[in-house]
Structure formats: structure tokens, C-alpha cells
Design an enzyme around this catalytic site. Structure first.
Site: not given
Ligand code: ATP
Ligand code: MG
Length: 574
Positions: A48, A274, A284
Site C-alpha cells: 500500500e 511477519r 508504517k
């Protein structure tokens, strides 16, 4: 990891060359065996564009592009740009640069989820026509209340049983901009009693008047991630849609969307754990906060775990790929020691980085018995690990600088560096002996040392091999080039800075994460060193020329010190 004994079984299978390196490859091997997807392997990396990529993304990039390469398949780069309020062109450009820098190539397959807005809209109309979606007028707050909890079922919306005609009319009016932002949504008609909250009539479309970085103001309705993602995968004919574990309980919805839209064959979602790193935050949102509130100097601050930060720090793409390979791919979350990442770049640069000498905190030394105007060029290997890299010449003269911490006036026992009356070797040069300490009369600070050298001890000469315990790096005062050197420590004090027990992650920032040394001195051969070039400074670590460096002012970032805590730990364990 599969062991060697199991190899023959795999060898006989359809795709003979591929030994599975992890559970995802095991799944792919099974699919190939069954000739699923006509034996195609097609993955995608779907960032994204709402921030810069970090080392966690590198894991996903290496995995997706790596699998495509291993199976002779393809991997797309797709921007998941369905949320216009947080996304920016700057991020798109940085992401492309970072993926390329890591060494991966999407060829002509650069896509944007926003390219599919029209197709997604058409699928939505189809869902309405088949009675699988409805327009709901509940407010966001009410939708939340009606949703129920993990222990209580949800409640059906009073708008759930609108007719197909009414739904179509309303949805078209939503698109046409006839309603206020947030006043209506399109929802999937699944089951309000599902034990999986994601399946309780999830929102598919919302009204949001926000300019999009690619479609401008063409749209005022935007699809939700859980609707847009499976359709984007389907439209690109992705076979294996690899994502992180938090999407595991979205998988039924992923499959529902594909089935409801009659997609066949369907891409398969596979989740993996992850990457988390010690002393690092990875989200982020948090990285953006560090940048926007000025805790660091931008996304590419060398202390940031972003790809651009690591690049500026001096990490090589090879070392990051090696790291991603070593950490492997698993199904349960864990945290990797940041020392492993440092170990990988050390190992890479040990083979490749030219050696030079740099004095970080200089202390002047006058060699009294060395002729006043003499300069002698000494020969030194560029890299003892690779003699093929050749030799360099280092000037030696009567006045040199050594490291302040390499001298002690009153040394403890077993101090093998310089002290009054003791001897050390100057690397690639001679043995010197300290004869006098000159101090500032007022402050008592040591200003300079007086030494003598032994001309019979030149390095490399047969008679020069007299042994002393300490070897120091140094630079010739007349020839050395001034430089700024930036030393880094972890950005956070705590191993898990996200553990918010004692406050916000910001409270765990390390106030000493950067130290700037303004008056370092480097060997003369480094004049004009290009930004991005990397060196080992003897005894000090690996360094990289910062992009802000100029021919007037050299600036170096320390990538890592030479102390390898990870390798040491492995030895202790063995
Ligand atoms: P963040 O939580 O850091 O904001 P994200 O998952 O929202 O990350 P995306 O841009 O959606 O970021 O991620 C693109 C791809 O990278 C996704 O497939 C995601 O699963 C993967 N990814 C993100 N963070 C990690 C991580 N720490 N380890 C492995 N893969 C990751
Ligand atoms: Mg995301």
C-alpha cells in the site's frame, strides 16, 4: 527445511528441480503435482503506497519474487491503492526504487488496484443482482454495534432485505455522488451469526470524496481491502497470494468474494509470519510518526529499518537478501535478533570492502627520530581476505595521529596499546615507543605524544617481524583528509519497543542513537570517495560514504562495528 534423504521423492515429481525450502513451497509443489493452474506459478508483491518500505517488506519481496524465480514463474508489483486519503505519489516512487535496488524486476507487470476500479464496480453490481450484496444506511457507529462480539452473534441490519432493484438504484446513486460521505455503504450479505467477525456482512464499498493519486476525483466510492484484494489477484491471474498471518481469519472472506464473483480457477491465499526485529518498530504508522514528528531525519535516516534507511546506512542488497534467506519462512510469529542482520552485512563486506585507516578521535604523535621532511610510501593489501583486490600505498611521515583511546598514561595490567615507555606496532609501518606525554598546562589534557621509531621494524621486511602485543591504526598528519563520521546505535533502548507497558514506543527511543564525530581523519587515498562506496576502517567497523558527502567534506556512516555478537552467540551455543 527438508533433509537430503527426502530429496529423491521430490525429484521424481513434476517439477524436478525444486526442493521446498519452506511450507509455502511444499504447497506449490503439491499444486504442480496436481497440475493446478496449468502448473503456472504467479505471485505478487502488493504494497500500500502509504509509507516507505521496511525490512519486513524485504522479507515479503524476497519471498514473492524468489518463489517466482525458483519456479520459473512471474511476480507482479501491485500498488494496493484503494485508500485515497493516506496514499501519495512519493511513496509509489520510493517503493519502485527500493524493490529494484533489492535486485528484483517486475518487468512490464507494474499494476495498481485502482486500475481495476471499474471492473470491481461491475462485479459489485453483479453481486447485487444475485442478492449477495446490499446497500446499508446504518451509520459506521451502528454498524459496529450491530456487529456483535466474539461471544455474541451480530444483529441483522434493517436494510438487509432491500430489493435487488432498490439496491442497484442506491448503489448507482452512491457512485453518482448523490449521498454524503459515510452515509451509506455496500455490504456483502453473508451471515451476521458467523463465528468469524469478518464474515458478518462486511463492508465492500464506502463513500469518500477524496482525490486519488491516479484516478483523481473520478470516484467517490472506494472498495475495501477485503473486497479489492481477491479481485485484483483474480484479474492478474495470481496463483498463490502470499500475505502475513493477521489475514488468516480474512481468508474465508477472500474465498467468499472469489466464489461469489464466479472466479475459476481461484487464487489461493497463504499466510506466513511477519518479520519482527529486536530494538525496532516495523509498522508504517509508527515509522511515519518518527519521520513526521522529527525524531529522525526522514524516511532514509540511517537509523530507520526502512530499505532506504538501510541503503543510506550502507547495507548491501546482497546482505539483505541473505538475511531474508536465513530467517526463513514460518507459520508462527517470532522476533529475529537484529544482530543477525548486522552479521549478514559484516560477512558480505568482509569479502568485498577495501580496508583503510581512519582515526575517529585523533591524538597527535611526533616521531622524534624520523627525518623532518621525509615521506615514505608504505605498501598495504587492499583486502587481506582477497589479495586479488591488490595493494595500496599509504604515506608515512614524522607526525601522525592515533586514536585517543589507544593511549593511556596509567594503564592497567594487560593494556597492550600505547603508554609511557611501551611499544606498539603501527599497522603496515614501524614499531614506536612513547617517550613523553605533552599536556595542556591548565587543563591537564593530553595534547600530544612524543615517540621514537625503530627503523629496523618496517612491516613486511624480514627483519621487521619483532613481536609486540598491540597494533594500532594511524594516519599521517600531513596527508590525512578530514572527515565527519556518524556512529549509530539502536534507535530504541528496549528489545521490544512496541511493548507499551511503560508508555508509548516514543518513550523507548534511544537518546544516544547517533554520535557525530566532526574531526575524524582518513587515509589520503579516500580523497574523492563516491557516495555509496563502502570501506572497512581498520578496528572500527564498516563505513559507507553518505549521499550528502562532497569533495569538500567527506561524510561517513558507520554500517556496523566489527564486534559480531551474533557469531559469538552461535559459537557459545555450539
Ligand atoms: P505495516 O503493518 O508495516 O504498515 P502493511 O502490512 O500494512 O505493513 P503493506 O504495504 O500492506 O504493509 O504490505 C505489503 C506486503 O508486505 C504485504 O503482503 C504484507 O503482508 C507484507 N509485509 C508487511 N510487513 C511485513 C513484515 N513485517 N514481514 C513480512 N511481510 C510484511
Ligand atoms: Mg496494510
Amino acid at each position: 527445511m527438508i533433509n537430503e534423504k527426502e530429496a529423491p521423492k521430490v525429484m521424481e515429481e513434476k517439477n524436478p528441480s525444486v526442493l521446498p525450502a519452506n511450507f509455502i513451497e511444499t504447497i506449490i509443489n503439491e499444486d504442480l503435482k496436481e497440475n493446478k493452474n496449468n502448473s503456472r506459478v504467479h505471485t505478487r508483491f502488493p504494497p500500500e503506497p502509504n509509507g516507505y518500505l521496511h525490512i519486513g517488506h524485504a522479507k515479503s519481496i524476497c519471498l514473492n519474487f524468489g518463489i517466482a524465480a525458483k519456479y520459473n514463474g512471474l511476480c507482479n508489483l501491485r500498488f494496493d491503492d484503494t485508500n485515497p486519503s493516506k496514499e501519495e505519489v512519493e511513496y509509489v516512487e520510493s517503493i519502485k526504487e527500493d524493490v529494484r535496488w533489492l535486485g528484483f524486476d517486475w518487468e512490464e507487470r507494474l499494476f495498481y488496484a485502482s486500475d481495476y476500479f471499474e471492473e470491481m464496480y461491475q462485479f459489485a453490481e453483479q453481486l447485487i443482482k444475485e442478492g449477495k450484496a446490499y446497500v446499508c444506511d446504518l451509520s459506521p457507529q451502528e454498524i459496529k454495534e450491530y456487529r456483535g462480539t466474539l461471544t455474541e452473534p451480530g444483529k441483522e441490519s434493517p436494510y438487509r432485505n432491500r430489493s435487488v432493484e432498490e439496491n442497484l438504484k442506491l448503489f448507482r446513486a452512491m457512485r453518482a455522488g448523490e449521498f454524503e460521505d459515510g452515509s451509506r455503504v455496500l455490504r456483502a450479505k453473508i451471515a451476521m451469526s458467523s463465528p468469524n467477525l469478518n464474515m458478518r456482512d462486511p463492508v465492500l464499498y464506502r463513500i469518500q470524496r477524496e482525490k486519488h493519486h491516479r484516478t483523481g476525483s473520478k470516484w467517490c466510492i472506494y472498495p475495501m481491502y477485503d473486497y479489492a484484494h481477491p479481485l485484483s489477484d483474480a484479474l492478474e491471474k495470481i496463483t498463490h497470494s502470499i500475505c502475513t498471518l493477521e489475514f488468516e481469519n480474512h481468508r474465508p472472506l477472500y474465498d467468499w468474494v472469489l466464489e461469489a464473483c464466479h472466479i475459476d480457477p481461484r487464487p489461493q491465499q497463504i499466510e506466513f509470519a511477519r518479520l519482527n526485529l529486536t530494538y525496532t518498530v516495523m509498522s508504517k504508522r509508527k515509522l511515519r510518526e518518527l519521520v513526521e514528528k522529527g525524531y529522525v531525519n526522514g524516511w532514509d535516516d540511517p537509523r530507520m529499518p526502512t530499505i532506504s534507511g538501510l541503503r543510506r546506512r550502507g547495507y548491501t542488497p546482497e546482505s539483505i537478501r541473505d538475511f531474508c534467506e536465513r530467517i526463513g519462512v514460518a507459520k508462527s510469529n517470532s522476533t529475529v535478533d537484529i544482530a543477525l542482520l548486522e552479521h549478514c552485512v559484516r560477512e558480505d563486506l568482509n569479502k568485498r570492502a577495501p580496508r583503510v585507516m581512519c582515526v575517529l578521535r585523533p591524538l597527535k604523535v611526533v616521531i622524534e627520530n624520523y627525518p623532518e621532511n621525509q615521506v615514505e610510501m608504505l605498501r598495504a593489501e587492499v583486502n587481506p581476505e582477497d589479495l586479488g583486490m591488490g595493494f595500496r600505498e599509504i604515506p608515512f611521515s614524522r607526525e601522525i595521529y592515533i586514536e585517543q583511546e589507544d593511549f593511556m598514561e596509567n594503564p592497567p595490567k594487560k593494556y597492550f596499546r600505547l603508554s609511557p615507555g611501551s611499544e606498539v606496532r603501527l599497522k603496515h609501518a614501524y614499531i614506536i615507543k612513547c617517550t613523553e606525554v605533552i599536556k595542556d598546562e591548565k587543563t591537564g589534557e593530553i595534547k600530544e605524544l612524543r615517540c621514537t621509531y625503530d627503523p629496523e621494524t618496517k612491516s613486511g621486511m624480514s627483519q621487521g617481524n619483532r613481536k609486540v602485543k598491540g597494533t594500532l591504526h594511524w594516519v599521517s598528519a600531513r596527508h590525512a583528509i578530514p572527515a565527519e563520521v556518524r556512529l549509530y546505535d539502536n534507535l530504541f533502548l528496549k528489545e521490544n519497543p512496541d511493548d507499551e507497558e511503560d508508555g508509548d514506543f516514543i518513550a523507548n527511543l534511544n537518546p544516544k542513537s547517533i554520535e557525530v564525530l566532526e574531526s575524524a581523519l582518513v587515509e589520503s587515498g579516500l580523497i574523492g570517495a563516491e557516495p555509496g562506496s563502502r570501506f572497512q576502517f581498520l578496528r572500527q567497523g564498516y563505513f559507507c560514504v553518505d549521499p550528502d558527502s562532497t569533495s569538500e567534506r567527506l561524510i561517513f556512516n558507520r554500517i556496523v562495528s566489527l564486534k559480531d555478537t551474533w557469531a559469538k552467540m552461535q559459537k557459545l551455543r555450539a
